[in-house]
Design a protein around this motif. Structure first.
Motif, PDB file in Angstrom:
ATOM      1  N   ASN A  63       0.832  -1.217   0.000  1.00  0.00           N
ATOM      2  CA  ASN A  63       0.000   0.000   0.000  1.00  0.00           C
ATOM      3  C   ASN A  63       0.861   1.260   0.000  1.00  0.00           C
ATOM      4  O   ASN A  63       0.597   2.225   0.726  1.00  0.00           O
ATOM      5  CB  ASN A  63      -0.943   0.019   1.208  1.00  0.00           C
ATOM      6  N   LEU A  66      -0.758   4.874  -0.528  1.00  0.00           N
ATOM      7  CA  LEU A  66      -1.752   5.435   0.397  1.00  0.00           C
ATOM      8  C   LEU A  66      -1.088   6.247   1.495  1.00  0.00           C
ATOM      9  O   LEU A  66      -0.485   5.702   2.419  1.00  0.00           O
ATOM     10  CB  LEU A  66      -2.594   4.309   1.006  1.00  0.00           C
ATOM     11  N   GLY A  79      -1.335   3.500   4.883  1.00  0.00           N
ATOM     12  CA  GLY A  79      -0.389   2.879   3.978  1.00  0.00           C
ATOM     13  C   GLY A  79       1.028   3.188   4.437  1.00  0.00           C
ATOM     14  O   GLY A  79       1.265   3.504   5.601  1.00  0.00           O
ATOM     15  N   ASN A 105       0.207  -4.520  -3.853  1.00  0.00           N
ATOM     16  CA  ASN A 105      -1.154  -4.047  -3.565  1.00  0.00           C
ATOM     17  C   ASN A 105      -1.322  -2.579  -3.975  1.00  0.00           C
ATOM     18  O   ASN A 105      -1.963  -1.784  -3.291  1.00  0.00           O
ATOM     19  CB  ASN A 105      -1.513  -4.208  -2.085  1.00  0.00           C
ATOM     20  N   CYS A 106      -0.751  -2.264  -5.127  1.00  0.00           N
ATOM     21  CA  CYS A 106      -0.755  -0.885  -5.628  1.00  0.00           C
ATOM     22  C   CYS A 106      -1.323  -0.793  -7.040  1.00  0.00           C
ATOM     23  O   CYS A 106      -0.904   0.065  -7.825  1.00  0.00           O
ATOM     24  CB  CYS A 106       0.663  -0.316  -5.610  1.00  0.00           C
ATOM     25  N   THR A 111      -6.401   0.935  -6.112  1.00  0.00           N
ATOM     26  CA  THR A 111      -5.770   2.120  -5.524  1.00  0.00           C
ATOM     27  C   THR A 111      -6.768   3.276  -5.449  1.00  0.00           C
ATOM     28  O   THR A 111      -6.924   3.906  -4.397  1.00  0.00           O
ATOM     29  CB  THR A 111      -4.546   2.529  -6.352  1.00  0.00           C
ATOM     30  N   MET A 134      -7.172  -3.203   1.709  1.00  0.00           N
ATOM     31  CA  MET A 134      -5.812  -2.881   2.120  1.00  0.00           C
ATOM     32  C   MET A 134      -5.025  -4.131   2.501  1.00  0.00           C
ATOM     33  O   MET A 134      -3.803  -4.173   2.356  1.00  0.00           O
ATOM     34  CB  MET A 134      -5.820  -1.894   3.285  1.00  0.00           C
TER      35      MET A 134
END
Length: 416
Positions: A63, A66, A79, A105-106, A111, A134
């Motif tokens: 993340n 974030l 994040g 996780n982007c 996102t 997330m």
């Protein structure tokens, strides 16, 4: 203007670069093997990617996009806290592999959806949907574009969101709903009209729609130049009398455009950050191919036309990267609205430059370039779609031109 990379920027960029070298690049062939199946078997959770995600999460490379929400300091939804400028350098590295961003996780549209929930969601909406997003436990879709209207003007959107007691009833059809093909896709953020009689930019609202709600029907997955983009996919989705709780509305009725602007600024530049990485990978493939082939008695790399193309590619990448970093830096320092010119310019320039370099790389590979063997054809298909996604070039150029006209409209008349 200081172009020096700070220690913090270097720290995150180098960590992502190292992870890509050690884990992501070696996984490309494994990913391709897992996805070599046909038909419905392609719409699945890819094991090698899940393994990469577990490793990235364990290393704290998770993340990254974030940033903390200053308005909601009580959030435990945080994040890595990177600025746009810091994240730009990481996203470029991720963009060099098609599934690279997801490993951290982007990846879009998660996102953007996470940013919307983080910025505008209620505590209950965050607990129910932001938390598993997330954690990488589920995926999501953004439902905006429609097949029957010119969706580049979002005021044309016709999908109805009608209040009935404690629920909203949704009717309409969406397409290019990216991510809806993934079996882990559980929630969508849908934009539609709650009040067709309101002022032009106050008719629209955004609402959370669980995809298992009765009346949600995925009609088909749309190919991009023949690629199905499984397991992500781009679906055409029908909504027939879909009832969701009124508490699923985000921020309030008539605030859909406000949410969209908050979402699209970062989203557009995230695409551009990754696009710089795609251009770099295409140039790398082109140069290696040119150095490995001989034609007419000498290396293809020594032919003057290819020296010209390689030189132009390097120059174009450097210019594009600087514009992208400038836009990211401005977003951090003066906000998305003040950076709208730079965001619009990089959204046009990034894909155009990348496409030119990919096209030259395809040419350098000869017949091999248009096959799936070298990844260039899929690379081209994906980047070509970015000239339409998040607003076509024409819309951004219109905004750029209007800002330029405004610059001189009130200036004193100058004579030559």
């Amino acid at each position: 203007m200081d172009f020096t990379i700070t220690e913090r920027q270097k720290y995150w960029r180098d960590r992502v670069h190292k992870f890509m070298d050690e884990h992501v690049y070696p996984a490309e062939s494994v990913y391709a093997e897992e996805m070599s199946v046909v038909g419905q078997e392609r719409w699945k959770v890819v094991k090698v990617l899940e393994d990469l995600k577990a490793k990235a999460k364990a290393e704290g490379l998770w993340n990254l996009f974030l940033a903390p929400n200053a308005e909601h300091d009580e959030d435990d939804y945080r994040g890595a806290g990177l600025t746009n400028l810091e994240y730009a350098m990481c996203a470029e590295e991720m963009g060099k592999v098609t599934f690279g961003s997801e490993a951290f996780n982007c990846s879009a549209p998660d996102t953007g959806n996470m940013e919307v929930l983080h910025r505008y969601g209620t505590r209950k909406q965050k607990d129910q949907w932001l938390r598993p997003l997330m954690a990488g436990e589920i995926r999501s879709v953004f439902l905006m574009t429609e097949p029957l209207v010119a969706s580049s003007d979002a005021t044309n959107i016709e999908t109805s969101i009608r209040r009935e007691g404690d629920h909203y009833v949704i009717n309409g059809r969406k397409w290019w709903s990216s991510g809806v093909g993934d079996p882990r896709c559980k929630i969508g953020i849908l934009m539609g009209k709650t009040d067709p009689e309101a002022a032009r930019h106050q008719q629209q609202s955004q609402i959370l729609v669980p995809l298992d709600t009765p009346g949600v029907k995925i009609l088909r997955m749309l190919p991009v130049f023949g690629f199905d983009d499984a397991p992500h996919g781009h679906g055409e989705v029908l909504f027939e009398n879909v009832r969701v709780p009124a508490e699923n509305l985000i921020l309030g009725e008539g605030r859909g455009f406000e949410i969209a602007q908050g979402r699209l600024g970062p989203g557009r530049i995230h695409h551009c950050m990754r696009t710089v990485g795609v251009a770099e990978r295409a140039l790398e493939k082109m140069v290696k191919r040119l150095q490995s082939r001989t034609a007419f008695g000498k290396k293809v790399a020594e032919q003057s036309v290819w020296e010209q193309r390689v030189a132009e590619a390097r120059t174009d990448i450097e210019m594009t990267r600087l514009l992208c970093l400038k836009a990211a830096d401005m977003m951090d320092k003066v906000g998305n609205k003040a950076a709208q010119l730079e965001i619009a310019m990089i959204k046009v320039a990034g894909p155009r430059i990348a496409l030119k370099i990919i096209d030259d790389a395809i040419q350098a590979h000869g017949g091999g370039g248009v096959t799936t063997d070298f990844g260039l054809a899929k690379m081209y298909a994906g980047i070509r779609s970015l000239r339409i996604a998040d607003g076509p070039d024409e819309v951004h150029n219109r905004a750029i031109a209007r800002l330029e006209f405004a610059r001189y409209s009130n200036a004193e008349h100058r004579t030559q």
